[in-house]
Design an enzyme around this catalytic site. Sequence first.
Site, PDB file in Angstrom:
ATOM      1  N   CYS A 111      75.898  44.556 -23.545  1.00 49.36           N
ATOM      2  CA  CYS A 111      76.306  42.830 -24.903  1.00 49.36           C
ATOM      3  C   CYS A 111      77.153  42.323 -24.682  1.00 49.36           C
ATOM      4  O   CYS A 111      77.496  42.041 -23.142  1.00 49.36           O
ATOM      5  CB  CYS A 111      75.672  43.213 -26.353  1.00 49.36           C
ATOM      6  SG  CYS A 111      75.391  42.216 -26.861  1.00 49.36           S
ATOM      7  N   HIS A 215      70.310  45.950 -26.367  1.00 48.28           N
ATOM      8  CA  HIS A 215      71.402  47.005 -26.883  1.00 48.28           C
ATOM      9  C   HIS A 215      70.191  47.940 -26.185  1.00 48.28           C
ATOM     10  O   HIS A 215      69.598  48.693 -27.338  1.00 48.28           O
ATOM     11  CB  HIS A 215      71.372  46.821 -27.980  1.00 48.28           C
ATOM     12  CG  HIS A 215      72.642  46.317 -28.226  1.00 48.28           C
ATOM     13  ND1 HIS A 215      73.789  46.597 -28.668  1.00 48.28           N
ATOM     14  CD2 HIS A 215      72.750  45.092 -28.696  1.00 48.28           C
ATOM     15  CE1 HIS A 215      74.727  45.838 -29.112  1.00 48.28           C
ATOM     16  NE2 HIS A 215      74.219  44.917 -29.179  1.00 48.28           N
ATOM     17  N   GLU A 217      71.222  51.407 -25.256  1.00 54.98           N
ATOM     18  CA  GLU A 217      71.130  52.530 -26.793  1.00 54.98           C
ATOM     19  C   GLU A 217      70.636  52.375 -28.290  1.00 54.98           C
ATOM     20  O   GLU A 217      70.396  53.654 -28.513  1.00 54.98           O
ATOM     21  CB  GLU A 217      72.708  52.892 -27.250  1.00 54.98           C
ATOM     22  CG  GLU A 217      73.036  52.099 -28.521  1.00 54.98           C
ATOM     23  CD  GLU A 217      73.097  49.926 -27.774  1.00 54.98           C
ATOM     24  OE1 GLU A 217      72.475  49.617 -27.180  1.00 54.98           O
ATOM     25  OE2 GLU A 217      74.131  49.776 -28.499  1.00 54.98           O
TER      26      GLU A 217
END
Length: 246
Positions: A111, A215, A217
């Site tokens: 990002c 994202h 994660e």
Amino acid sequence: MKNSRPLIGITTRHELDTEKFYLARFYAEAVEAAGGLPVHLPLLPREDFVRGVAGRLRGVLLPGSASDVDPLLYGSEPHRNLKQVHPLRDLTDLLLLEEAESAGLPVLAICYGMQALNVHRGGTLIQDIHSSFPEALQHEQGSPRERDSHTLKIQPDSLLARISDADPLAVNSHHHQALERLGANLRATAWTADGLIEAVEDERPDRWVVGVQWHPELAWESNALSRALFREFVRACEESGEAGDG
Ligand code: MN
């Protein structure tokens, strides 16, 4: 036999009101689950610190940030919809990218991290997607944050194509900026239906540098592409350590 778990440095975020460095737990959890040894790095934009710490690392992860890259760093004046700029994060990431480049360390940039990577290579950013492209998709989905909210078109000859098996691919989206002109040695490898760039990879065969606009994660447990991305990153870090010892 040497320890094969590579030490992976993750820069943090700067909360201006409380003067704290902080980061959501998911980055370290995803790296650890993929076989790496994650460590959070303070935002100390000084060459001796960054060089010293980079010398111990086998990989670099640049996470998201609650800030925008300073447009002066890519030769633009601030758009009226620019959000906060956090100079400690900008400058630490740029120094770390410099060290990663000279040491040949793998880089996974997420990002804001992908935007910092592009600026480091001399590229530019779209400062506010909806100001420049009113017809663009919704790229700030809100909660639940891990939910897949838009699909991706993937470049066939790319790392992402090799590790993705779902069709159509979909990912989450939490950004109001996007890449504009690409920086040196970067090529786009994923796009949304509105034509915005969602991933970049280094064109040089000897460098493992990947940026993603979503994202991974947040979704490594539920999204196969996101999980595979962390696994490939940690594998590249293991190999870079072996090359360095040879
Ligand atoms: Mn998006």
